[in-house]
Design an enzyme around this catalytic site. Structure first.
Site, PDB file in Angstrom:
ATOM      1  N   HIS A  48      12.849  77.863  12.780  1.00 15.74           N
ATOM      2  CA  HIS A  48      11.501  77.613  13.135  1.00 15.74           C
ATOM      3  C   HIS A  48      10.907  78.194  11.653  1.00 15.74           C
ATOM      4  CE1 HIS A  48       7.335  77.676  14.510  1.00 15.74           C
ATOM      5  NE2 HIS A  48       7.203  78.796  13.840  1.00 15.74           N
ATOM      6  N   ASP A  75       7.341  78.524   9.445  1.00 16.89           N
ATOM      7  CA  ASP A  75       6.024  78.582   9.205  1.00 16.89           C
ATOM      8  C   ASP A  75       5.733  78.109   7.675  1.00 16.89           C
ATOM      9  OD1 ASP A  75       5.209  79.283  11.609  1.00 16.89           O
ATOM     10  OD2 ASP A  75       6.061  81.336  11.372  1.00 16.89           O
ATOM     11  N   ASP A 133       5.097  76.681  18.613  1.00 18.21           N
ATOM     12  CA  ASP A 133       4.577  77.990  18.347  1.00 18.21           C
ATOM     13  C   ASP A 133       2.977  78.081  17.801  1.00 18.21           C
ATOM     14  OD1 ASP A 133       4.729  80.739  17.723  1.00 18.21           O
ATOM     15  OD2 ASP A 133       4.723  80.391  15.410  1.00 18.21           O
ATOM     16  N   HIS A 155      -0.706  75.728  11.860  1.00 17.89           N
ATOM     17  CA  HIS A 155      -0.805  76.858  12.997  1.00 17.89           C
ATOM     18  C   HIS A 155      -0.904  78.282  12.259  1.00 17.89           C
ATOM     19  CE1 HIS A 155       3.501  76.462  13.828  1.00 17.89           C
ATOM     20  NE2 HIS A 155       3.373  77.794  13.691  1.00 17.89           N
TER      21      HIS A 155
END
Length: 1009
Positions: free
Chosen positions: A245, A247, A357, A561
């Site tokens: 993942h 970000d 997420d 996000h």
């Protein structure tokens, strides 16, 4: 003689595991280490441009966010002959080894990174040299960042830089032992399999009192008998895919994400060389685009693995965006640009939306997915809800229009799975739909710079594939998993409406300036595309397609996000605000240019001022131009001249001030009378047309109330109403008539903060506007404005993307209780069948509606992760709109659009005198007031015009669309701009039928094209 107890066996086995791990690597020589330190990253060609440092373990090399190029030098001793040699490197930061051309080879991450250690240790420190490395000269370069995988500072000192021998049999023993030890811990006590595994572990521990080549061999032979035991026909098969993942910004700046991507992806490629069965997936075209631009050789290696089928490109959006705050058209562009990238670069059609997420999912997302050819969705964030559990892991998610997508939430409730026996047991035990499904998904690896899966994940999975006592596990793509899940879909339940996350409601408000710019950019891009399309329709040229795509993609990036929701560090917002300002100015400049050109092509000569209206209904409003006010009437989606006859004359009664009144206690026009208390709040909002009061008698509206807010960027206390910090105190007011509007300007103060509101009521206005400027300096406070209205209803109407959602105003159940803070876009409305009141906003998203109180969240200033969040100057507008009939009859959605898309005044770009009959004045007209035109743009791959419409009232609708140009063809297309039906040929209008909230997209070929 009795057997040893299970407890003693288990404790002995657990105590042995660290001893085995510590015996895997044997350092035999130190590496020489030099670092060149810089504040920002520099290229490989400039690697020696920083401050040089000679380093030994324990020496400091940098502070947080410092960068460095490291050089590791040495020679593998002859003692490594015939043995597997490795390097052990840990710089207490993130490191990327590169080849001699500077292309990423492998990522390394410090061992003591912040992480959820229940999922395992995150560090990666081992560089394989092979079994014939004795005498090999080591000369390696590496690009470093002085931060751990979550952006934290970990001393900035060199921890380890050694040449070592890897005792391969000990390493294999470690994973044999670890997997069986955890399997034993997961099995129930009264279980023969547990007894046998424990006994084997105990016997191996007795053999391993001294770890030697012989004892290791004997122990592995003992354990092999248990590892070889296979399961039978599985009741559940777990599909496992490697995951990292990423970000794109959070506790680090965007620039560091690009480097995180290189470290992570290069590590994946190295592990794929070692583990032939390894399957990995990664989402977000933006991340791939960065790799393509910055690390072309790495990108080509990724493409090879994608072609091979072992690397899955995932997700159908440009980034993993917030789906609550992002506008409807922005989400369409996320999908359009995201899917196009993967198709053009990799030849892959994306069928799965990958959003592990994000902080809740809007109720119209299923329609956007289905109309884009996306059939499946994966997320796990709903497992974070606090009070109520989502009832399914596999289900059909149905949106407000009736569209459905097959959705799966991995039952392990994480995207950082250790891939361990406990993972498989948790999936089997937690899977809420195991009664009707035999398939579940597992995402294994470490994200956010942790390099994705490490050898530990892959070694475990190799031993667990069909191990007796665990559910079956197979490494495969997420698409393969969903295709299997789809075969079971007839038995799954349907969940309708928004997927509300019972956390992170603060993200609807935090970092208000970013949210303001996001709304302004969405609307400005809509305006620009319409203006440029108008030029095309008039036979002009110069549609700025390439620049529009570039700007759109940057706006979509900032909808990630952890950026748009406001949950990143200070630097992320400093940088995005600077870029937003540049982008907004550029788009406004282009809007002016395109409208001016459209005016010229339409026959408005000279430098005459014209007014442009991008909304699909006629607008009769006041506009200001060069200090004067004009009462204009502008056709739908068209332009009109600004004439001297339209100039407002004071006291004329024609949009003038004859019926306007303003004083410190009153604003009034022919429709509304607004009464103010001495403290500045509203005590009356009398609707003259309806003959009724809109504010609940005895209550105060727009009282600017502060609450203590000890939360972070994500969350504020659910019981904030019980911790009132005070109200903004009125420090002064000034009333006047300005042109055609009554104005009451109020100045408020609280602590170190000042807030100025221009409360305005236009002569023909039916809304009261609150044009607000705030110099906000409070910490850990939240500012809200409430409107107790004289309307009682059990539901509040909240605009979402391409429609609205009804939510309860009651708090009868725990679900209603925890969904107090809700998301809405341009309006939120309480309506009875005969009357209602709407609250409109130009940039706010956090609201509450309990009983008869509409409440808007204006500002909040948490301390983490940005300690200066929203301590700044702000400008925003909201408005109150009382109306007869319910919100559909009153066309409330139009008021929201008018607040957010004002008329645009420009001057024609020149030419001769006015034509006797000017050309095209209106691009299209609709005959149904409940159908909205959300976007008009040029097609991505042709000169066609694209027109996106939707039904806004929640009813079936018939609408005729009349075009201002003759059309050679009129087609219906999907959101990917692929034709689905030919509607008409050689026509200037088309009739459409809409389902409630249905989105329809048309593609027209104009004859002039």
């Amino acid at each position: 003689m009795p057997y040893e107890t299970k407890k003693i066996k288990l404790e002995k086995a657990k105590g042995l595991l660290p001893r085995i791990r510590d015996s895997i690597y044997e350092p035999i020589a130190a590496l020489n280490v030099t670092a060149w330190v810089t504040k920002e990253p520099v290229s490989y060609a400039e690697r020696t441009s920083g401050q040089p440092l000679e380093l030994r373990p324990g020496d400091k090399w940098g502070n947080l966010w410092d960068c460095a190029w490291f050089r590791f030098e040495g020679q593998v001793p002859d003692t490594a002959s015939g043995k597997k040699a490795v390097l052990l490197i840990d710089v207490n930061g993130e490191l990327c080894l590169v080849d001699r051309e500077g292309s990423p080879l492998q990522g390394l991450t410090n061992i003591n990174s912040e992480f959820d250690y229940s999922l395992g240790l995150p560090g990666k420190r081992v560089v394989d040299l092979g079994a014939s490395a004795a005498g090999q000269r080591i000369d390696l370069w590496a690009d470093a960042g002085c931060n751990d995988l979550f952006g934290k500072y970990r001393s900035g000192t060199l921890k380890e830089a050694d040449i070592a021998i890897c005792h391969e049999e000990v390493r294999q023993l470690y994973y044999d032992y670890e997997v069986l030890l955890e399997l034993a811990a997961q099995l129930p006590d009264a279980n023969a399999r547990k007894d046998q595994v424990l006994q084997s572990l105990y016997d191996a521990a007795l053999v391993l009192e001294k770890i030697t080549d012989e004892s290791v061999s004997r122990a592995r032979a003992i354990l092999a008998k248990q590892l070889e035991k296979r399961g039978g026909d599985p009741t559940l098969t777990v599909s496992a895919i490697g995951h990292a993942h990423m970000d794109l910004a959070w506790l680090w700046p965007i620039r560091e994400t690009i480097r995180k991507g290189a470290r992570t992806f290069s590590t994946v490629l190295r592990n794929m060389e070692k583990y032939p069965g390894y399957m990995f997936g990664a989402s977000q075209p933006q991340l791939y685009q960065w790799m393509k631009e910055r690390y072309p050789a790495l990108y080509e290696s990724i493409k090879e693995r994608v072609e091979e089928g072992r690397w899955e490109v995932q997700g159908a959006m440009w980034v993993e965006p917030d789906t609550n705050i992002s506008g409807g058209e922005a989400l369409v562009r996320q999908i359009l640009y995201g899917k196009r990238f993967f198709e053009q670069e990799f030849g892959k059609e994306m069928k799965v939306l990958w959003l592990p997420d994000v902080f809740g999912y809007n109720a119209n997302l299923p329609q956007l997915l289905k109309q884009s050819g996306v059939d499946y969705m994966m997320t796990q964030k709903l497992s974070w809800s606090v009070y109520n559990s989502h009832p399914h892991h596999s289900f059909h998610w149905e949106g407000i229009d009736g569209s459905k997508v097959l959705t799966h939430l991995p039952p392990e409730d994480t995207y950082n799975s250790p891939g361990a026996p406990r993972s498989l047991v948790k999936i089997e035990n937690n899977y809420l739909d195991r009664n009707v499904s035999e398939h579940a998904l597992m995402l294994f690896g470490i994200g956010d710079g942790g390099g994705g899966p490490g050898e530990e994940h892959l070694e475990r999975l190799a031993r667990e594939e069909n191990l007796l006592g665990l559910p079956a596990v197979v490494q495969e793509t997420s698409l393969s998993f969903f295709e299997k899940l789809e075969r079971e879909q007839d038995r799954f339940q349907t969940y309708r409406g928004e997927l509300y996350l019972e956390k992170h409601q603060g993200t609807l408000t935090t970092q208000a300036r970013n949210k303001w710019y996001n709304r302004k950019m969405e609307k400005a891009l809509r305006e620009l595309e319409f203006a440029a399309s108008l030029v095309l329709a008039l036979g002009g040229e110069g549609y700025p397609a390439a620049e529009l795509e570039e700007i759109w993609k940057e706006v979509l990036l900032y909808q990630f996000h952890d950026i748009l929701p406001g949950s990143s560090i200070t630097r992320v917002f400093d940088e995005s605000l600077e870029r937003y300002g540049i982008l907004h100015r550029r788009v406004q400049e282009l809007v002016g240019e395109r409208y001016a050109e459209a005016a010229r092509l339409a026959g408005f000569g000279g430098d005459r001022a014209v007014v442009a209206n991008s909304l699909p209904w006629e607008r009769e409003e006041l506009v200001e131009h060069e200090g004067a006010f004009y009462a204009v009437q502008v056709p739908p989606m068209g332009v009109a001249a600004l004439t001297e006859e339209q100039r407002v004359v004071a006291g004329s009664g024609r949009f003038g001030d004859s019926e306007l009144h303003a004083c410190e206690t009153l604003l009034e026009n022919q429709y509304l009378r607004v009464g103010f208390d001495a403290d500045g709040s509203i005590v009356s909002l009398y609707d003259k047309t309806a003959g009724r009061e809109s504010i609940e008698p005895g209550k105060k509206a727009n009282a600017l109330t502060l609450y203590h807010d000890k939360g972070d960027a994500w969350d504020f206390p659910r019981d904030y109403r019980d911790t009132v910090a005070g109200t903004m105190e009125l420090a002064g007011s000034r009333a006047c008539i300005e042109g055609s509007q009554a104005v009451l300007e109020q100045t408020y103060r609280f602590g170190e903060s000042t807030l100025v509101q221009r409360i305005t009521l236009a002569s023909q206005g039916t809304t009261v506007r609150f044009e607000t400027k705030a110099d906000w300096r409070e910490s850990e406070k939240m500012l809200r404005a409430a409107f107790p209205v004289s309307v009682m209803t059990d539901q509040v109407n909240c605009e979402i993307q391409f429609g609205y959602l009804k939510r309860p105003t009651t708090r009868n159940t725990m679900i209603e209780f925890v969904r107090d803070e809700i998301c809405a876009h341009q309006y939120i409305d309480l309506s009875q069948p005969d009357y209602g009141v709407a609250l409109l906003s130009d940039s706010k998203y956090g609201y509450s509606a309990e009983r008869n109180v509409l409440d808007i969240n204006l500002l909040r200033s948490p301390d983490y992760p940005d300690p200066v969040a929203d301590r700044a100057e702000h400008a925003f507008t909201y408005a109150i709109y009382p109306h007869q009939g319910d919100f559909v009859q009153a066309k409330v959605y139009r008021k929201g659009y008018e607040l957010n898309a004002p008329l645009t005044v420009v001057k024609s770009s020149g030419g001769g005198a006015d034509s006797e009959i000017a050309g095209l004045r209106s691009l299209l007209q609709l005959d149904n007031p409940n159908v909205m035109v959300e976007a008009v743009k040029k097609a991505e791959d042709s000169e066609h015009l694209i027109i996106r419409l939707y039904e806004a009232s929640g009813t079936r609708a018939q609408a005729s669309v009349a075009f201002g140009v003759a059309c050679q063809t009129i087609e219906e297309i999907d959101l990917m701009e692929r034709p689905t039906a030919l509607l008409k040929e050689e026509a200037a209008s088309v009739e459409l039928s809409f389902r409630p909230f249905e989105i329809k997209t048309l593609r027209i070929k104009m004859k002039s094209n």
